[in-house]
Design a protein around this motif. Structure first.
Motif, PDB file in Angstrom:
ATOM      1  N   LEU A 223      -4.152  -2.891 -11.206  1.00 48.80           N
ATOM      2  CA  LEU A 223      -4.146  -1.458 -11.443  1.00 48.80           C
ATOM      3  C   LEU A 223      -3.037  -0.788 -10.634  1.00 48.80           C
ATOM      4  CD1 LEU A 223      -5.592   1.003 -12.647  1.00 48.80           C
ATOM      5  CD2 LEU A 223      -6.974   1.070 -10.575  1.00 48.80           C
ATOM      6  N   GLN A 224      -2.906  -1.218  -9.373  1.00 48.20           N
ATOM      7  CA  GLN A 224      -1.893  -0.614  -8.517  1.00 48.20           C
ATOM      8  C   GLN A 224      -0.489  -0.932  -9.005  1.00 48.20           C
ATOM      9  OE1 GLN A 224      -3.466  -2.158  -4.800  1.00 48.20           O
ATOM     10  NE2 GLN A 224      -4.088  -0.109  -4.187  1.00 48.20           N
ATOM     11  N   VAL A 225      -0.327  -2.148  -9.534  1.00 50.41           N
ATOM     12  CA  VAL A 225       0.977  -2.504 -10.106  1.00 50.41           C
ATOM     13  C   VAL A 225       1.284  -1.562 -11.267  1.00 50.41           C
ATOM     14  CG1 VAL A 225       2.311  -4.295 -11.256  1.00 50.41           C
ATOM     15  CG2 VAL A 225       0.733  -4.901  -9.409  1.00 50.41           C
ATOM     16  N   VAL A 226       0.255  -1.346 -12.108  1.00 48.54           N
ATOM     17  CA  VAL A 226       0.443  -0.435 -13.235  1.00 48.54           C
ATOM     18  C   VAL A 226       0.824   0.959 -12.726  1.00 48.54           C
ATOM     19  CG1 VAL A 226      -0.699   0.711 -15.166  1.00 48.54           C
ATOM     20  CG2 VAL A 226      -1.120  -1.709 -14.725  1.00 48.54           C
ATOM     21  N   ILE A 227       0.140   1.415 -11.682  1.00 43.19           N
ATOM     22  CA  ILE A 227       0.432   2.749 -11.137  1.00 43.19           C
ATOM     23  C   ILE A 227       1.896   2.845 -10.741  1.00 43.19           C
ATOM     24  CG2 ILE A 227       0.025   4.280  -9.153  1.00 43.19           C
ATOM     25  CD1 ILE A 227      -2.898   3.577  -9.286  1.00 43.19           C
TER      26      ILE A 227
ATOM     27  N   CYS B 157       4.582   5.228 -12.684  1.00 45.56           N
ATOM     28  CA  CYS B 157       5.246   6.312 -11.956  1.00 45.56           C
ATOM     29  C   CYS B 157       6.756   6.210 -12.143  1.00 45.56           C
ATOM     30  CB  CYS B 157       4.922   6.247 -10.470  1.00 45.56           C
ATOM     31  SG  CYS B 157       3.333   6.940 -10.063  1.00 45.56           S
ATOM     32  N   LEU B 158       7.271   5.000 -11.943  1.00 47.44           N
ATOM     33  CA  LEU B 158       8.724   4.835 -12.051  1.00 47.44           C
ATOM     34  C   LEU B 158       9.199   5.207 -13.453  1.00 47.44           C
ATOM     35  CD1 LEU B 158       9.261   1.575  -9.978  1.00 47.44           C
ATOM     36  CD2 LEU B 158       9.769   3.928  -9.330  1.00 47.44           C
ATOM     37  N   ALA B 159       8.431   4.767 -14.478  1.00 47.14           N
ATOM     38  CA  ALA B 159       8.835   5.051 -15.849  1.00 47.14           C
ATOM     39  C   ALA B 159       8.838   6.565 -16.111  1.00 47.14           C
ATOM     40  CB  ALA B 159       7.883   4.350 -16.816  1.00 47.14           C
ATOM     41  N   ILE B 160       7.777   7.232 -15.640  1.00 46.24           N
ATOM     42  CA  ILE B 160       7.696   8.681 -15.878  1.00 46.24           C
ATOM     43  C   ILE B 160       8.848   9.399 -15.193  1.00 46.24           C
ATOM     44  CG2 ILE B 160       6.337  10.742 -15.388  1.00 46.24           C
ATOM     45  CD1 ILE B 160       3.846   8.985 -15.678  1.00 46.24           C
ATOM     46  N   MET B 161       9.126   8.969 -13.967  1.00 50.88           N
ATOM     47  CA  MET B 161      10.201   9.629 -13.228  1.00 50.88           C
ATOM     48  C   MET B 161      11.545   9.430 -13.924  1.00 50.88           C
ATOM     49  SD  MET B 161       9.133   8.930  -9.340  1.00 50.88           S
ATOM     50  CE  MET B 161       7.796   7.816  -9.299  1.00 50.88           C
TER      51      MET B 161
ATOM     52  N   VAL C 243      -5.201  11.341 -12.021  1.00 53.02           N
ATOM     53  CA  VAL C 243      -5.922  10.182 -12.533  1.00 53.02           C
ATOM     54  C   VAL C 243      -5.573   8.934 -11.716  1.00 53.02           C
ATOM     55  CG1 VAL C 243      -6.248   8.713 -14.543  1.00 53.02           C
ATOM     56  CG2 VAL C 243      -6.045  11.171 -14.812  1.00 53.02           C
ATOM     57  N   MET C 244      -4.309   8.827 -11.325  1.00 50.21           N
ATOM     58  CA  MET C 244      -3.926   7.665 -10.500  1.00 50.21           C
ATOM     59  C   MET C 244      -4.658   7.686  -9.168  1.00 50.21           C
ATOM     60  SD  MET C 244       0.098   7.465 -11.165  1.00 50.21           S
ATOM     61  CE  MET C 244       0.750   6.867 -12.711  1.00 50.21           C
TER      62      MET C 244
ATOM     63  N   ASN D 153       0.833  -1.204   0.000  1.00 49.94           N
ATOM     64  CA  ASN D 153       0.000   0.000   0.000  1.00 49.94           C
ATOM     65  C   ASN D 153       0.865   1.250   0.000  1.00 49.94           C
ATOM     66  OD1 ASN D 153      -2.184  -1.642   0.164  1.00 49.94           O
ATOM     67  ND2 ASN D 153      -2.573  -1.292   2.345  1.00 49.94           N
ATOM     68  N   GLY D 154       1.912   1.202   0.819  1.00 49.17           N
ATOM     69  CA  GLY D 154       2.808   2.341   0.925  1.00 49.17           C
ATOM     70  C   GLY D 154       3.496   2.643  -0.392  1.00 49.17           C
ATOM     71  N   LEU D 155       3.846   1.593  -1.127  1.00 55.38           N
ATOM     72  CA  LEU D 155       4.509   1.808  -2.416  1.00 55.38           C
ATOM     73  C   LEU D 155       3.576   2.485  -3.406  1.00 55.38           C
ATOM     74  CD1 LEU D 155       6.611  -1.408  -3.069  1.00 55.38           C
ATOM     75  CD2 LEU D 155       7.438   0.921  -2.743  1.00 55.38           C
ATOM     76  N   VAL D 156       2.323   2.045  -3.411  1.00 52.32           N
ATOM     77  CA  VAL D 156       1.357   2.646  -4.334  1.00 52.32           C
ATOM     78  C   VAL D 156       1.190   4.126  -4.001  1.00 52.32           C
ATOM     79  CG1 VAL D 156      -1.019   2.628  -5.130  1.00 52.32           C
ATOM     80  CG2 VAL D 156       0.138   0.483  -4.636  1.00 52.32           C
ATOM     81  N   LEU D 157       0.883   4.355  -2.718  1.00 54.41           N
ATOM     82  CA  LEU D 157       0.681   5.723  -2.236  1.00 54.41           C
ATOM     83  C   LEU D 157       1.925   6.569  -2.503  1.00 54.41           C
ATOM     84  CD1 LEU D 157      -1.736   6.809  -0.739  1.00 54.41           C
ATOM     85  CD2 LEU D 157      -0.565   6.351   1.420  1.00 54.41           C
ATOM     86  N   GLY D 158       3.075   5.976  -2.173  1.00 53.91           N
ATOM     87  CA  GLY D 158       4.331   6.702  -2.272  1.00 53.91           C
ATOM     88  C   GLY D 158       4.679   7.073  -3.700  1.00 53.91           C
ATOM     89  N   SER D 159       4.372   6.184  -4.655  1.00 52.12           N
ATOM     90  CA  SER D 159       4.756   6.544  -6.020  1.00 52.12           C
ATOM     91  C   SER D 159       3.868   7.672  -6.538  1.00 52.12           C
ATOM     92  CB  SER D 159       4.749   5.329  -6.940  1.00 52.12           C
ATOM     93  OG  SER D 159       3.591   4.586  -6.752  1.00 52.12           O
TER      94      SER D 159
END
Lengths: 358, 309
Positions: B149-153, B157-161, B214-215, B10-16
């Motif tokens: 969906l969360q995996v995609v998020i 995020c990582l790709a955009i960064m 959107v995320m 959960n923290g990873l999703v929120l954090g990204s």
């Protein structure tokens, strides 16, 4: 010199008379609800003057000021209501609330001593939110603040067995409680104004200005930056705490909703729009921003009905929209506020020319 | 153990998501040295526009697969937010570039109130549910669950960064941005158009904000006119935590803050003997913010800063 003094006395007397008859004029012409609005504007004057000591005088941007108001309000609410079964008299409860608020002021001030500008703003904002979240949630497992439901049936202020919360009769006319509170608030507001005025022209006030304009130079001049900053936070919080206690008694009901961030911003806006650092300007700003929205509320609905035949924008929405726009436009057009002090205006003009202050 | 892994996920999703928004704050701060208070509102507008577009498409009877609908929504929301960011800079910040620091902060607050109220006018005061077009299939990892969906998020995020970092380090615009952040006057002398660079920074940051919006709404299945405030504040905290002005720091700070928050919320009950519950989740961000600013005002990866503010 004698002439000037006479003139001053004249102005003071005239304003005293105007302030004394104000509620009757307003109440007679527009009804008691407008006297209530007057009462609120006095509360906001106290709050704005308190915040002005921090932001206007000392130049420390505080976005969590409402927390001190909340501390004052909740102290009074807890000590003078059936919630804990305590019914302390106001002259004990309000000073306790004010002292506690000042304590919180120092509590906030100590860790943020090194921070300036935007950083300070964000941390104070976070502090305000922390206080609100605690008030909102401290109803379990031990019920202290009664959570989001808030505290009900708070005692009105009682002076010598005479409750300000009741309608009183005089010469066969009955006056609603808003009149009595008006005079009580007026007396305390005058007290806060005098305190702010005396502070501004004292050694402390000059130290604050020095701190605001250039803290390093101020320190070099031998000003104890730490103490003078903490004093600003504590005294500002003190006024906020007093206003909070009064609010609690006046309203009879408090809940965390009254202490949200937007209130802090509102009070800051009063100072900024009125004229930061200038006491008359701040008073003007506080009264303007309390009364103008009410006028809007009273006129904007009917106006839309008349023009469009239906309500397009609800009054609350329109009020906030105009308020936000006013903040933006004011900063762009006249960043020093409607009625700034001469010194502050010079600082702003210097800044435009590229001379930096802190 | 399950709870621990779950909270980490959960923290990873929120954090990204925080990290993506924090990039917007940190880019602007790095270049202009000011907090763009209205950035949270840009995130909100991005979320709202996407919902509107998707609803309009569905209302018109266009039946497309969920992810494609979201993509179309994004393709409209991103330019809208970019335009908004551009206008925000023009209206609220550019005229005040040499004013005392308080002035742009107050216009930013005013502007974010205006944006919220305009959002109320357009979208109303209620929570808007996100249309149920995305699947909520879950994957099991070490006994904890995470939706696809969360995996995609997280990966998006990582790709955009990563893309942003490459842009800043490798392209001409990135070099101009770095030069401007070091010294705008000298960058100007070297032929960098400072105004254009600043506009570009706002535009890019706002585009990232739209994606983050959107995320957020797909993750929580709803959007609201006030959603930008808290998430903006937390993302700002993340930026400070990582060292404001530092892109890598914003990413690290965002992910760290997300982990702190979800682990904190998961364990606060046990730690305080049941006295404080997960309803205190929101205070972690503020606590972290205060603690970081007291002990390490330059953040985890930052250099010198705090004095500039």
């Amino acid at each position: 010199m004698a002439m000037a003094n006479n003139k001053k006395v004249g102005v003071i007397l005239a304003s005293a008379v105007v302030l004394a008859v104000m509620p009757f004029l307003v109440g007679g012409a527009l009804g008691n609800s407008w006297v209530r609005i007057l009462d609120f504007s006095l509360l906001y004057v106290m709050l704005a003057l308190g915040l002005n000591m921090v932001v206007g005088f000392a130049g420390l941007l505080d976005l969590g000021f409402i927390a001190f108001y909340a501390v004052g309000a909740y102290t009074y609410g807890l000590l003078c209501s059936p919630h804990f079964g305590l019914h302390l008299p106001f002259y004990i409860a309000i000073p306790i609330g004010a002292a506690l608020a000042a304590f919180f002021g120092i509590l906030l001030g100590t860790p943020v001593l090194r921070l300036k500008g935007d950083y300070l703003a964000i941390v104070t904002l976070g502090f305000g939110e922390i206080i609100r979240i605690f008030i909102n949630n401290l109803n379990a497992p031990v019920n202290i603040t009664n959570g989001p439901q808030g505290i009900n049936l708070i005692d009105p202020i009682e002076v010598g067995g005479f409750s300000l919360g009741k309608t009183f009769e005089l010469f066969g006319l009955s006056f609603s409680n808003v009149y009595l509170y008006y005079y009580m608030f007026l007396a305390l507001t005058v007290g806060v104004v005098i305190m702010a005025w005396r502070l501004q022209h004292s050694r402390i006030g000059r130290a604050w200005v020095a701190l605001r304009e250039d803290d390093i130079a101020a320190a070099a001049m031998g000003i104890n930056i730490r103490n003078i900053k903490l004093l600003a936070f504590a005294l500002g919080a003190l006024s906020g705490g007093v206003a909070g206690g009064l609010f609690s008694a006046f309203q009879g009901f408090i809940s965390p909703e009254s202490f949200s961030l937007i209130e802090s911003i509102m009070i800051l806006a009063m100072i900024v729009l009125g004229g930061m650092g200038n006491i008359p300007g701040v008073i003007l700003g506080a009264v303007m921003l309390t009364v103008a929205p009410e006028i809007l509320r009273a006129t904007i609905g009917p106006l839309q009905m008349a023009v469009f035949g239906k309500t397009l924008i609800d009054p609350e929405n329109a009020r906030m929209l105009l308020f936000g726009l006013a903040m933006v436009v004011m900063m762009l057009v006249r960043p020093e506020g409607a009625w700034p002090s001469k010194r502050r205006r010079m600082e702003f003009q210097d800044a435009k020319k590229g001379v930096t202050h802190g | 153990m399950d709870i621990f892994v779950q909270q980490i996920l959960n923290g990873l999703v929120l954090g990204s998501i925080y990290a993506l928004i924090a990039l917007g704050y940190t880019m602007v701060y790095g270049i202009m040295g000011l907090i763009n208070f209205a950035h949270g509102e840009v995130v909100m507008v991005g979320a709202m526009v996407t919902i509107s577009v998707i609803s309009a498409l569905m209302g018109a009877g266009i039946n497309l697969p969920g992810p494609l609908l979201v993509l179309i929504g994004l393709l409209i929301a991103i330019p809208s937010c970019m335009l908004l960011g551009f206008c925000i800079e023009r209206v609220a910040y550019r005229p005040l570039r040499n004013a005392p620091r308080l002035a742009p902060l107050i216009t930013a607050i005013g502007l974010s109130i205006v944006l919220q109220q305009v959002a109320i006018l357009i979208w109303g005061r209620n929570y808007i549910p996100f249309p149920p077009i995305l699947s909520h299939d879950t994957i099991n990892i070490l006994g904890a669950t995470i939706t696809k969906l969360q995996v995609v998020i997280i990966f998006l995020c990582l790709a955009i960064m990563a893309g942003l970092l490459v842009m800043v380090e490798r392209t001409k615009l990135g070099r101009a941005m770095r030069a401007t952040s070091q010294n705008p006057a000298v960058a100007g002398l070297m032929g960098v158009s400072v105004n254009k660079v600043i506009s570009a920074t706002f535009v890019i940051g706002s585009g990232l904000g739209a994606i983050a919006g959107v995320m957020v709404e797909t993750n929580y299945d709803q959007a609201h006119y006030y959603m930008g405030f808290l998430i903006g504040l937390k993302a700002f905290t993340a930026a400070v935590l990582g060292g404001i002005g530092n892109l890598g720091g914003a990413v690290a700070g965002g992910i760290l803050l997300g982990l702190i928050e979800s682990l904190g919320a998961g364990y606060i009950g046990t730690l305080t003997g049941g006295f404080l519950g997960s309803n205190y989740q929101d205070i972690f961000a503020f606590m972290v913010l205060i603690i970081v600013l007291i002990f390490r005002p330059s953040g985890l990866l930052g250099e010198k800063v705090a004095d500039r503010a």
